[in-house]
Write an enzyme that holds these catalytic residues in place. Structure first.
Site, PDB file in Angstrom:
ATOM      1  CE  LYS A  60      18.157  53.789  62.542  1.00 43.27           C
ATOM      2  NZ  LYS A  60      18.656  55.215  62.177  1.00 43.27           N
ATOM      3  CB  ALA A  62       8.980  52.529  63.818  1.00 42.95           C
TER       4      ALA A  62
HETATM    5  O1  NUP Z   1      22.033  50.365  63.723  1.00 43.19           O
HETATM    6  C1  NUP Z   1      22.263  51.385  63.028  1.00 43.19           C
HETATM    7  N1  NUP Z   1      23.065  52.057  63.389  1.00 43.19           N
HETATM    8  C2  NUP Z   1      23.589  53.338  62.829  1.00 43.19           C
HETATM    9  O2  NUP Z   1      24.793  53.801  63.161  1.00 43.19           O
HETATM   10  C3  NUP Z   1      21.284  51.981  62.226  1.00 43.19           C
HETATM   11  C4  NUP Z   1      21.676  53.076  61.575  1.00 43.19           C
HETATM   12  N2  NUP Z   1      20.608  53.522  60.599  1.00 43.19           N
HETATM   13  N3  NUP Z   1      22.903  53.704  61.937  1.00 43.19           N
HETATM   14  C5  NUP Z   1      22.954  55.109  61.437  1.00 43.19           C
HETATM   15  O3  NUP Z   1      24.119  55.024  60.514  1.00 43.19           O
HETATM   16  C6  NUP Z   1      23.160  56.062  62.121  1.00 43.19           C
HETATM   17  O4  NUP Z   1      21.966  56.671  62.655  1.00 43.19           O
HETATM   18  C7  NUP Z   1      24.240  57.040  61.568  1.00 43.19           C
HETATM   19  O5  NUP Z   1      23.406  57.872  60.665  1.00 43.19           O
HETATM   20  C8  NUP Z   1      24.863  55.867  60.500  1.00 43.19           C
HETATM   21  C9  NUP Z   1      26.225  55.851  61.047  1.00 43.19           C
HETATM   22  O6  NUP Z   1      26.959  57.104  61.229  1.00 43.19           O
HETATM   23  P1  NUP Z   1      28.659  57.061  61.893  1.00 43.19           P
HETATM   24  O7  NUP Z   1      28.475  56.236  63.202  1.00 43.19           O
HETATM   25  O8  NUP Z   1      29.570  56.407  60.845  1.00 43.19           O
HETATM   26  O9  NUP Z   1      28.855  58.500  62.086  1.00 43.19           O
END
Ligand code: NUP
Length: 211
Positions: A60, A62
């Site tokens: 991410k 930024a």
């Molecule tokens: O909006 C976002 N939500 C999210 O959960 C953007 C993300 N990058 N993530 C990432 O997706 C979060 O950091 C994690 O690595 C993954 C979701 O994991 P889980 O909730 O399925 O365990």
């Protein structure tokens, strides 16, 4: 076909490789973020290279354009195939991530709206739509949109058209796999797979979206 992307937020290096190996036949890519890289180092990429799956760096990104450039150069030099960046820093900074990615024949995805409950505090009211537009204007390869809010995915699809939408939030965060799979290009799943007793079997179950 909707892709299945494993979010490998496993802190132990050996365990992470074991989970990735058992899931490999059923997934299309592996997403790695700060939890694994900070605990295992960037060289985790080398440990996963034999699986021959695309690796997505969920950093991410930024920062200002120059720092984004330095970060993304390090990401692609380490062997990643794609990077996730924030767009709220502005088009110049986001575009830098896209340019570095493309120079390395990789991809860059911009976060349009996040999946957790608190995301509505700032992403709603037009911001996510603006970020999706920014992703298009910066020639990003796609956006990240929330599996927890399928209606928002549909709204953002209107803006990004055929660009890829990758969506986290299925399972542990409450998003429904089949609903979301119909709307996006790829579903990102972490805990529901890697915390399962048998991650490979669980990945195989999730992989029904690939058919
Ligand atoms: O909006 C976002 N939500 C999210 O959960 C953007 C993300 N990058 N993530 C990432 O997706 C979060 O950091 C994690 O690595 C993954 C979701 O994991 P889980 O909730 O399925 O365990």
């Amino acid at each position: 076909m909707t892709e299945l992307i494993l979010s490998l937020d496993v802190l132990d290096r050996k365990e992470a490789v074991k989970v990735a190996e058992s899931c490999a036949p059923f997934i299309d890519a592996i997403k790695i973020g700060y939890p694994l890289v900070l605990s295992s180092g960037l060289s985790i990429v080398e440990d996963l290279a034999d699986l021959a799956l695309p690796l997505i760096a969920d950093f991410k990104v930024a920062d200002i354009p120059n720092t984004n450039r330095l970060i993304c150069e390090a990401v692609f030099s380490a062997g990643f195939d794609a990077v996730i960046a924030h767009g709220f820093v502005g088009a110049d900074a986001a575009r830098t991530c896209v340019e570095v990615a493309h120079r390395h024949s990789g991809a860059a995805y911009i976060v349009a709206e996040m999946s957790h409950p608190g995301a509505t505090e700032f992403f709603h009211g037009g911001v996510a739509e603006n970020l999706a537009e920014l992703a298009v204007s910066c020639r990003a390869d796609g956006i990240i949109a929330p599996a927890t809010r399928p209606d928002r995915i549909s709204r953002l699809r209107e803006i990004v058209g055929s660009k890829a939408i990758y969506s986290p939030g299925v399972g542990a965060q409450g998003g429904d796999l089949d609903t979301v799979a119909r709307l996006v290009d790829g579903v990102i799943v972490g805990r529901s797979i890697y915390e399962a007793e048998n991650p490979g079997a669980e990945a195989e179950r999730f992989s029904r979206i690939r058919r």
